[in-house]
Each structure stands twice: as C-alpha cells, then as structure tokens.
Motif scaffolding. Structure first.
Motif, PDB file in Angstrom:
ATOM      1  N   SER A   1       0.843  -1.197   0.000  1.00  0.00           N
ATOM      2  CA  SER A   1       0.000   0.000   0.000  1.00  0.00           C
ATOM      3  C   SER A   1       0.880   1.250   0.000  1.00  0.00           C
ATOM      4  O   SER A   1       1.396   1.650   1.047  1.00  0.00           O
ATOM      5  CB  SER A   1      -0.901   0.006   1.238  1.00  0.00           C
ATOM      6  N   PRO A   2       1.066   1.921  -1.142  1.00  0.00           N
ATOM      7  CA  PRO A   2       2.028   3.029  -1.231  1.00  0.00           C
ATOM      8  C   PRO A   2       1.713   4.213  -0.325  1.00  0.00           C
ATOM      9  O   PRO A   2       2.609   4.725   0.362  1.00  0.00           O
ATOM     10  CB  PRO A   2       1.968   3.429  -2.711  1.00  0.00           C
ATOM     11  N   PHE A   3       0.474   4.697  -0.294  1.00  0.00           N
ATOM     12  CA  PHE A   3       0.166   5.873   0.521  1.00  0.00           C
ATOM     13  C   PHE A   3       0.300   5.562   2.011  1.00  0.00           C
ATOM     14  O   PHE A   3       0.840   6.359   2.781  1.00  0.00           O
ATOM     15  CB  PHE A   3      -1.255   6.375   0.220  1.00  0.00           C
ATOM     16  N   TYR A   4      -0.182   4.400   2.417  1.00  0.00           N
ATOM     17  CA  TYR A   4      -0.122   4.037   3.833  1.00  0.00           C
ATOM     18  C   TYR A   4       1.331   3.954   4.302  1.00  0.00           C
ATOM     19  O   TYR A   4       1.675   4.444   5.382  1.00  0.00           O
ATOM     20  CB  TYR A   4      -0.824   2.694   4.059  1.00  0.00           C
ATOM     21  N   VAL A   5       2.183   3.349   3.486  1.00  0.00           N
ATOM     22  CA  VAL A   5       3.598   3.219   3.848  1.00  0.00           C
ATOM     23  C   VAL A   5       4.259   4.589   3.924  1.00  0.00           C
ATOM     24  O   VAL A   5       5.045   4.866   4.842  1.00  0.00           O
ATOM     25  CB  VAL A   5       4.332   2.310   2.839  1.00  0.00           C
ATOM     26  N   HIS A   6       3.941   5.465   2.992  1.00  0.00           N
ATOM     27  CA  HIS A   6       4.548   6.801   3.018  1.00  0.00           C
ATOM     28  C   HIS A   6       4.043   7.627   4.189  1.00  0.00           C
ATOM     29  O   HIS A   6       4.783   8.466   4.718  1.00  0.00           O
ATOM     30  CB  HIS A   6       4.300   7.522   1.691  1.00  0.00           C
ATOM     31  N   ASN A   7       2.813   7.411   4.617  1.00  0.00           N
ATOM     32  CA  ASN A   7       2.324   8.082   5.825  1.00  0.00           C
ATOM     33  C   ASN A   7       3.022   7.546   7.067  1.00  0.00           C
ATOM     34  O   ASN A   7       3.190   8.247   8.060  1.00  0.00           O
ATOM     35  CB  ASN A   7       0.814   7.887   5.976  1.00  0.00           C
ATOM     36  N   LEU A   8       3.462   6.297   6.992  1.00  0.00           N
ATOM     37  CA  LEU A   8       4.068   5.632   8.147  1.00  0.00           C
ATOM     38  C   LEU A   8       5.507   6.091   8.385  1.00  0.00           C
ATOM     39  O   LEU A   8       5.968   6.130   9.529  1.00  0.00           O
ATOM     40  CB  LEU A   8       4.044   4.110   7.919  1.00  0.00           C
ATOM     41  N   ILE A   9       6.215   6.462   7.317  1.00  0.00           N
ATOM     42  CA  ILE A   9       7.640   6.771   7.413  1.00  0.00           C
ATOM     43  C   ILE A   9       7.870   8.261   7.160  1.00  0.00           C
ATOM     44  O   ILE A   9       7.740   8.727   6.018  1.00  0.00           O
ATOM     45  CB  ILE A   9       8.457   5.943   6.409  1.00  0.00           C
ATOM     46  N   PRO A  10       8.203   9.040   8.178  1.00  0.00           N
ATOM     47  CA  PRO A  10       8.464  10.470   7.976  1.00  0.00           C
ATOM     48  C   PRO A  10       9.593  10.690   6.964  1.00  0.00           C
ATOM     49  O   PRO A  10      10.639  10.037   7.020  1.00  0.00           O
ATOM     50  CB  PRO A  10       8.874  10.959   9.375  1.00  0.00           C
ATOM     51  N   GLY A  11       9.364  11.602   6.038  1.00  0.00           N
ATOM     52  CA  GLY A  11      10.382  11.911   5.042  1.00  0.00           C
ATOM     53  C   GLY A  11      10.358  11.017   3.826  1.00  0.00           C
ATOM     54  O   GLY A  11      11.117  11.245   2.868  1.00  0.00           O
ATOM     55  N   ALA A  12       9.507  10.001   3.820  1.00  0.00           N
ATOM     56  CA  ALA A  12       9.484   9.051   2.704  1.00  0.00           C
ATOM     57  C   ALA A  12       9.063   9.721   1.401  1.00  0.00           C
ATOM     58  O   ALA A  12       9.546   9.370   0.324  1.00  0.00           O
ATOM     59  CB  ALA A  12       8.562   7.883   3.017  1.00  0.00           C
ATOM     60  N   ASN A  13       8.155  10.700   1.478  1.00  0.00           N
ATOM     61  CA  ASN A  13       7.718  11.381   0.255  1.00  0.00           C
ATOM     62  C   ASN A  13       8.882  12.108  -0.411  1.00  0.00           C
ATOM     63  O   ASN A  13       9.041  12.064  -1.639  1.00  0.00           O
ATOM     64  CB  ASN A  13       6.599  12.376   0.590  1.00  0.00           C
ATOM     65  N   TYR A  14       9.720  12.766   0.392  1.00  0.00           N
ATOM     66  CA  TYR A  14      10.884  13.464  -0.172  1.00  0.00           C
ATOM     67  C   TYR A  14      11.838  12.469  -0.827  1.00  0.00           C
ATOM     68  O   TYR A  14      12.324  12.688  -1.949  1.00  0.00           O
ATOM     69  CB  TYR A  14      11.623  14.249   0.903  1.00  0.00           C
ATOM     70  N   LEU A  15      12.117  11.371  -0.135  1.00  0.00           N
ATOM     71  CA  LEU A  15      13.071  10.391  -0.659  1.00  0.00           C
ATOM     72  C   LEU A  15      12.559   9.777  -1.962  1.00  0.00           C
ATOM     73  O   LEU A  15      13.332   9.563  -2.906  1.00  0.00           O
ATOM     74  CB  LEU A  15      13.334   9.306   0.381  1.00  0.00           C
ATOM     75  N   SER A  16      11.259   9.485  -2.029  1.00  0.00           N
ATOM     76  CA  SER A  16      10.700   8.901  -3.247  1.00  0.00           C
ATOM     77  C   SER A  16      10.758   9.890  -4.402  1.00  0.00           C
ATOM     78  O   SER A  16      11.132   9.534  -5.534  1.00  0.00           O
ATOM     79  CB  SER A  16       9.257   8.455  -3.004  1.00  0.00           C
ATOM     80  N   ALA A  17      10.389  11.137  -4.140  1.00  0.00           N
ATOM     81  CA  ALA A  17      10.445  12.151  -5.198  1.00  0.00           C
ATOM     82  C   ALA A  17      11.889  12.383  -5.647  1.00  0.00           C
ATOM     83  O   ALA A  17      12.167  12.548  -6.846  1.00  0.00           O
ATOM     84  CB  ALA A  17       9.819  13.449  -4.698  1.00  0.00           C
ATOM     85  N   HIS A  18      12.824  12.385  -4.688  1.00  0.00           N
ATOM     86  CA  HIS A  18      14.236  12.578  -5.021  1.00  0.00           C
ATOM     87  C   HIS A  18      14.746  11.448  -5.910  1.00  0.00           C
ATOM     88  O   HIS A  18      15.523  11.692  -6.856  1.00  0.00           O
ATOM     89  CB  HIS A  18      15.067  12.649  -3.742  1.00  0.00           C
ATOM     90  N   CYS A  19      14.309  10.234  -5.642  1.00  0.00           N
ATOM     91  CA  CYS A  19      14.710   9.092  -6.473  1.00  0.00           C
ATOM     92  C   CYS A  19      14.252   9.300  -7.911  1.00  0.00           C
ATOM     93  O   CYS A  19      15.005   9.062  -8.863  1.00  0.00           O
ATOM     94  CB  CYS A  19      14.117   7.804  -5.913  1.00  0.00           C
ATOM     95  N   MET A  20      13.022   9.771  -8.088  1.00  0.00           N
ATOM     96  CA  MET A  20      12.525  10.016  -9.438  1.00  0.00           C
ATOM     97  C   MET A  20      13.305  11.138 -10.122  1.00  0.00           C
ATOM     98  O   MET A  20      13.547  11.095 -11.331  1.00  0.00           O
ATOM     99  CB  MET A  20      11.041  10.352  -9.383  1.00  0.00           C
ATOM    100  N   GLN A  21      13.706  12.120  -9.363  1.00  0.00           N
ATOM    101  CA  GLN A  21      14.513  13.204  -9.929  1.00  0.00           C
ATOM    102  C   GLN A  21      15.879  12.688 -10.391  1.00  0.00           C
ATOM    103  O   GLN A  21      16.412  13.127 -11.418  1.00  0.00           O
ATOM    104  CB  GLN A  21      14.680  14.326  -8.907  1.00  0.00           C
ATOM    105  N   LEU A  22      16.443  11.760  -9.633  1.00  0.00           N
ATOM    106  CA  LEU A  22      17.711  11.152 -10.037  1.00  0.00           C
ATOM    107  C   LEU A  22      17.551  10.399 -11.355  1.00  0.00           C
ATOM    108  O   LEU A  22      18.435  10.434 -12.227  1.00  0.00           O
ATOM    109  CB  LEU A  22      18.216  10.204  -8.952  1.00  0.00           C
ATOM    110  N   LEU A  23      16.423   9.724 -11.528  1.00  0.00           N
ATOM    111  CA  LEU A  23      16.201   8.982 -12.767  1.00  0.00           C
ATOM    112  C   LEU A  23      16.048   9.923 -13.954  1.00  0.00           C
ATOM    113  O   LEU A  23      16.438   9.586 -15.078  1.00  0.00           O
ATOM    114  CB  LEU A  23      14.952   8.099 -12.634  1.00  0.00           C
ATOM    115  N   SER A  24      15.487  11.099 -13.719  1.00  0.00           N
ATOM    116  CA  SER A  24      15.334  12.057 -14.817  1.00  0.00           C
ATOM    117  C   SER A  24      16.689  12.539 -15.322  1.00  0.00           C
ATOM    118  O   SER A  24      16.781  13.053 -16.439  1.00  0.00           O
ATOM    119  CB  SER A  24      14.479  13.246 -14.359  1.00  0.00           C
TER     120      SER A  24
END
Length: 685
Positions: A245-268
């Motif tokens: 469950s992506p949203f639930y996991v990201h709500n569970l881990i503080p800072g996870a949204n930043y890390l996930s977005a940063h990963c996508m930026q690295l791929l770009s």
C-alpha cells in the motif's frame, strides 16, 4: 581470543596475535544508523568484535536504552546485556573514538552531503588506512563518494532496507564501482556469514528497489491527481494487485515522500522524460516530512477503479523494469528478489512480466506510454528491446558440474512461475546427455533454505472451486512427479527449514541429503489444507514401515521434525555439516548415477496397509486447535493411498487436495496465515 569464524576474522582480526578491530556505525542516532547498530551489535557480540556508536548528537548517550527497548522480549536479559556491553558510545567526531579501538569496518549513515561525507572518509583513512568503509547512502554512487580519495578500492555502498533493525537485505553496487574485487569478495563472505543477503547492482545513483518503490508511489500520486480515487482506494487496488500500500507506507515513514520524489529526480538525470515528472500535488508532502496524505482506512476501490490502477501501475512498473533489465542495473532474479523481500510485493515485477508473457507485457507498456503521453518513451522504457532471455531464471537456475546437473532454487515458496521454471529446468537437464544425475538445492544467495511451502496467495482464487483447485494441484504435481520417476537420479539438498510444499518437493526426489539441524514438516493442518503434492504418501513410501505411526502423527498435527529423526526412518539418506552440503549432495548424486551408492528404497506398489490413529494431539505446535473435518480427510487419504500403487495413490491425493480447498478450514486457515494470526476453525478438535 582469536575469532573462530574466518568470514569475520578476515575483516576484524587479520592478525590473530592482535586484539579484534571494531565496527563503527557513524550516524548512530538516525533511523538507518540506529537500526544497523542494533543489528550488527547483536550479530558481532558473539564473535567478540567491539562495536562503536558514533554521533554528534547528545541523543547518542541514550542509544543503549533505546536498543534495550527495541530488542524487547525477543532475547533474554543476559543476551541483551552482552550485546550492549559490547557497544561503546561516542558523542563527537572520529577524533573522539578511543585510540586503542582500531577500526576494521565503518558503516556510514551520516547526512547525504558530500562536503560532510568525503572529509569523514579522509579522516578514517588517516586513522585506519586498511579499514573497510561502506556508506548507507540512498542516492549517491561510489564514484561520487570515494573517487580520488585514498582507499577508494576498500570502500563502497551498502544500501539497507526498512525495517533496519531486522531486515537482512543490502543492495551493493558491484559493477562499475570504485570497490575492488578483493573487497567485494571479503564483503560477500562477511555478510553471508552473518546471514545477510547481498543483492548486486550497477553503480547508479538510484537503487534498483528504490526505483520500483518510488515509481509505484509516483504513479499512485498521479492516479490520485487525475481521477476521483482517494489514497485509500488506490492502496486497496495496489494491495490486491501487488500486496502493498504506497500511501499508507509513506504516511508511516516520515520523510518518505521526499526520498521517493528525489529518487525520481535522479532517474530524470539518466533520461529527461515525463515518466518521472513530479505533480504539483505531491510537492507539499515532499517539503514537509510531517504532512500526511488524507486517509480513511477501509475504503474499497471499485472494479472500474481497480482496472484503471492495474493498467497504469503495471505500465509504470514494467517500464522501470524494462529500463533496468536493458541497461544491466540489476539482473531479473536480483530485482525480483528485491521486489518480493525488500518491498513485500506478492510477486516481483520480472515474475509478473513472465507470467503475463513478454508480448502481453510489451503491449501493456506501449499502451500506457501512449495514453500518458510519455516523452522519450523508447529510451525510458525500452520494452521493445527485451527478449525472453531477460526474464529467464528468475526463480530457478541450472548449471552442470562434472556430470551432475544442479537446479538452484532462488525462492523459498512455490508459486506458478516457480513451477514453470522448475519444469523448464528439469526438462533441460533431462535432455542433456552429459547430465547423469540432478541435485535440487537453494542457491545460497537469494535463498539459504530449501523451502517454506506453497505461496498461499495462489490458493485464494481457487478456494471453494473444486475444478480449478484440482487443475492447480495437478499442474504443480505434474512437474514435481518428474523428479520421482526420473531415469536420472534426483537428490534434494536440504538445509534450514523444509516445510509444506518444500518438503513435498524434497519427497518427490529419489534421495535427500540434509545439513545437520535441518527442520522439516508438513504444517498444512494449520493452513486448513491437505498436503496434496505427495505429502500423504511419499514420506511413508521412502521410510521404514516401523515408523508409519510417527509419520501419521506428524501429518495429522503438522508438528515439525528434525532431519536426524528422518534419517532414522530412512527418509533422509545422509546428514552432513552445513558447510559440506553442496559437495556432499553432488557427490551423493554422482554415486547414485554410477552405481557406487545404492538408490534409496521407495515403495511404488501398495504393500503398506495400516490404520491411522485419529486420537493424536488435536493442536499444532503453537497450541492452536486444528479442524476435525480436515483431520478426517487427511487420515482417510493417508490410509487409502498408501495401500495403492504410486500412480493410483497420486491421482486420489490430487482429488482430496482439491476437496480440502473447498472446506471451511481452508478459507479460515489461508486467510489467517496471510494476516499472520492463528486460525479459529469452525470444527475445532
């Protein structure tokens, strides 16, 4: 005292006349550093390797109390005390570490800033030139971190996965990295000796598992942004589709949204494509680690919504997978293992692509790219350049060693793709004239145990549907039975846990060589099903008749048994030390092939007739009452088929297994197992 384990002493006590060197965790107050401090501290205490917790924050003074709480009741007070006594807490910098504690290994989990990391590495080299230094970075390559610095060849990246205190997976760049082959060899042995899994990748900015996990979240956000589906509804669809469950996991881990977005930026930075574009809706959540997605648990996704999520989510994840496979970021088997074990997916992306077929997967990706108007589509998702070889050997590999074919098992549970690959492996070796015998064994990297049984999720679609259940059992059984009837001797190399369908696979081999301490069992009564892949008669047919009552008891209760006991029955042919299992099992197979070892007895006829004692313990090993209706079905089946020739008994067992999947016990048992809770059967004994 010298360290007895050579995989540990090679790093921490290369000179046996000197005291052991220490392992230092830098950034011990962070989530990653704290978790790995506890994990390495626990694993190294018994070897006498000092462990140092280093951090600038005064919070480091409380890490021992935190660890004591984190260990909870999993260990005795004496065990916890021994672990904590072996840890030295240092608040400050490397200069504050006691001079007498020489460093053999540094695990670095400090902030993701090169202006902090690189000077730290230089200071380590000045203090302990021969030390191994590995970073837990989430987005920097070894070249970013170490190139041009002294000791770059003895440095690298070990990217861990949450939860950090217990997760044994590390993604390690081994291709195109600064780390030398000798260092990687030492680290492989070190991690392997501690029971860790080292997953090998290329030296790229974003890790393989992160690309899948973060890509899943990006597409989930985009679906939420472009439809009326709520985060909880999208999670509901993802849970059914992937198992997470992506949203639930990201709500569970503080800072996870930043890390996930940063990963996508690295791929770009690899390919400038809209596939990685971050929607405006996501940005507030990446900027504020405390901001959570609105979430109402229990919301269900409509069938139309599920179809939309499936099409878009698999389109995104298959695109990311295609890029990694084409560019060698990660092998299909390694990536699949990461999906299933690091990300808790029900099946990994390569396996899902293989199950759907390469043609269907390509069509799905191409439709997704076109519908979403993805730029640089051919470069960012090169699915058209994949062929069947890219999706081969995900769960099962083969090799040949001096006339013995080795079938390497890379998954601990049986599913449809595993069976398909196992069948292909058998047929390839059966058709190879140079192969005189076969050995089935865990591959030792992705799996160190022979097998835990069937993937329960495979049973869910056929519960209560007799014809479909029978087809599933017969399909799986057709492959497993080939090992029993093979003209070339087949040997199962057993280690760790050999449970349920794993033990039935072993029972279909013509001989079994086990490492000392191996634990076997048929725990199907707890799951509410009958052991239908050979469990109701193969163990009997391979064992001495005087142990029939004991085997019956184990089948009715689901209690486990040791390989040493099974050797007394004759079911296990030989017990060997764990380290000798690969060599001994291959030699045993070769001996069966050349006639120097007699093939173990197996009653193909129906010579054994007996009555099963139904009065044995009515509870499993955990004290859970079992189902009376299922017990009678198992008892009746065991009695009947052991009195028949093998082929006739097998046919009846298949039908009875399908019968069991239509009982209330199977519905209750399978769902309880998926939830990790004990079953409460309707017809409890």
């Amino acid at each position: 005292m010298p360290i007895s384990d050579p995989t540990v002493s090679a790093i921490f006590q290369p000179d046996p006349d000197q005291a052991p060197k220490a392992l230092l965790v830098a950034g011990a107050c962070g989530n990653v550093g704290f978790g790995k401090l506890g994990q390495f501290g626990r694993l190294l205490a018994k070897h006498g390797v000092p462990v140092i917790a280093l951090d600038l924050s005064d919070k480091v003074q409380g890490v021992k109390d935190q660890l004591r709480k984190a260990f909870g009741k999993r260990f005795t007070e004496e065990q916890v005390a021994a672990i904590l006594d072996n840890i030295t807490v240092v608040q400050g910098t490397l200069a504050d570490v006691p001079e007498q504690l020489r460093l053999g290994f540094v695990f670095e989990a400090i902030p993701e800033r090169l202006d902090i990391k690189r000077p730290f590495y230089t200071a380590i080299r000045e203090r302990d030139p021969d030390c191994f230094v590995f970073s837990a970075t989430s987005g920097l390559t070894t070249k970013h971190l170490f190139e041009g610095l002294p000791g770059a060849d003895r440095s690298g990246v070990m990217h861990p996965f949450f939860p950090h205190l217990t997760n044994k997976l590390f993604e390690v760049p081994t291709r195109g990295c600064t780390t030398s082959k000798d260092t990687l060899k030492a680290i492989r042995k070190f991690l392997g000796g501690l029971g860790m899994n080292l997953l090998e990748t290329a030296d790229v900015p974003a890790f393989a598992a992160d690309r899948i996990f973060c890509g899943m979240m990006l597409e989930a956000v985009r679906i939420h942004d472009s439809t009326d589906l709520s985060p909880a509804q999208i999670d509901d669809a993802c849970k059914k589709l992937l198992g997470t469950s992506p949203f639930y996991v990201h709500n569970l881990i503080p800072g996870a949204n930043y890390l996930s977005a940063h990963c996508m930026q690295l791929l770009s930075e690899e390919v400038d494509s809209t596939l990685y574009a971050i929607p405006e809706l996501w940005k507030p959540y990446t900027e504020d680690p405390r901001k959570q997605w609105p979430y109402e648990r229990g919301q269900r996704c409509t069938p139309e919504g599920y179809a939309l999520v499936e099409k878009r989510m698999l389109g995104m994840l298959f695109s990311l997978t295609a890029y990694m496979l084409k560019h060698g970021v990660c092998g299909a088997d390694q990536l699949n293992f990461l999906c299933e074990n690091a990300l808790a997916f029900r099946a990994g992306m390569p396996a899902l692509m293989a199950q759907r077929g390469l043609g269907a997967s390509k069509a799905l990706v191409e439709a997704f790219l076109a519908e979403q108007g993805v730029t640089e589509a051919a470069a960012v998702a090169p699915v058209g350049e994949l062929d069947d070889s890219h999706l081969a050997n995900i769960y099962v590999g083969t090799s040949v060693h001096e006339g013995v074919g080795l079938i390497s098992l890379k998954r601990r549970t049986i599913n449809h793709q595993f069976i398909a690959e196992l069948d292909q492996a058998y047929e390839a070796l059966a058709a190879d004239d140079s192969v005189k015998a076969m050995v089935l064994a865990p591959d030792g990297a992705l799996s160190r145990e022979f097998g835990h049984g069937a993937d329960i999720s495979c049973f869910l679609p056929v519960l209560g549907k007799h014809d479909q259940a029978l087809k599933l059992i017969q399909t799986w059984k057709a492959t497993l039975s080939k090992f029993q009837t093979s003209p070339k001797p087949t040997v199962a190399a057993l280690v760790g846990r050999v449970l349920g369908g794993g033990n039935e696979l072993a029972s279909c081999c013509q001989a079994r060589v086990a490492a000392g301490g191996t634990r076997l069992g048929q725990p199907e009564p707890t799951v509410g099903v009958l052991p239908g892949l050979g469990g109701c008669h193969n163990i009997h047919r391979a064992s001495k008749a005087e142990f029939t009552a004991r085997i019956n008891e184990l089948l009715l209760t689901g209690h486990g048994f040791e390989a040493e006991e099974a050797a007394e029955w004759g079911y296990v042919s030989k017990i060997v030390p764990v380290r000798d299992l690969p060599r001994e099992s291959m030699a045993f197979a070769a001996g069966l092939a050349d006639g120097s070892i007699e093939r173990p007895a197996f009653r193909m006829d129906g010579a054994e007739a007996f009555t099963v004692d139904r009065s044995v313990d009515g509870k499993n090993e955990a004290g859970v009452p079992l189902d009376a209706e299922l017990r009678e079905l198992i008892a009746k089946t065991v009695e009947e088929i052991n009195a028949l020739p093998y082929a006739e008994g097998t046919a009846i067992e298949e039908v009875r297994a399908a019968d069991s999947l239509c009982l209330s016990a199977s519905k209750i048992g399978t769902k309880a197992m998926l939830r990790g809770k004990p079953p409460q059967f309707e017809n409890a004994i």
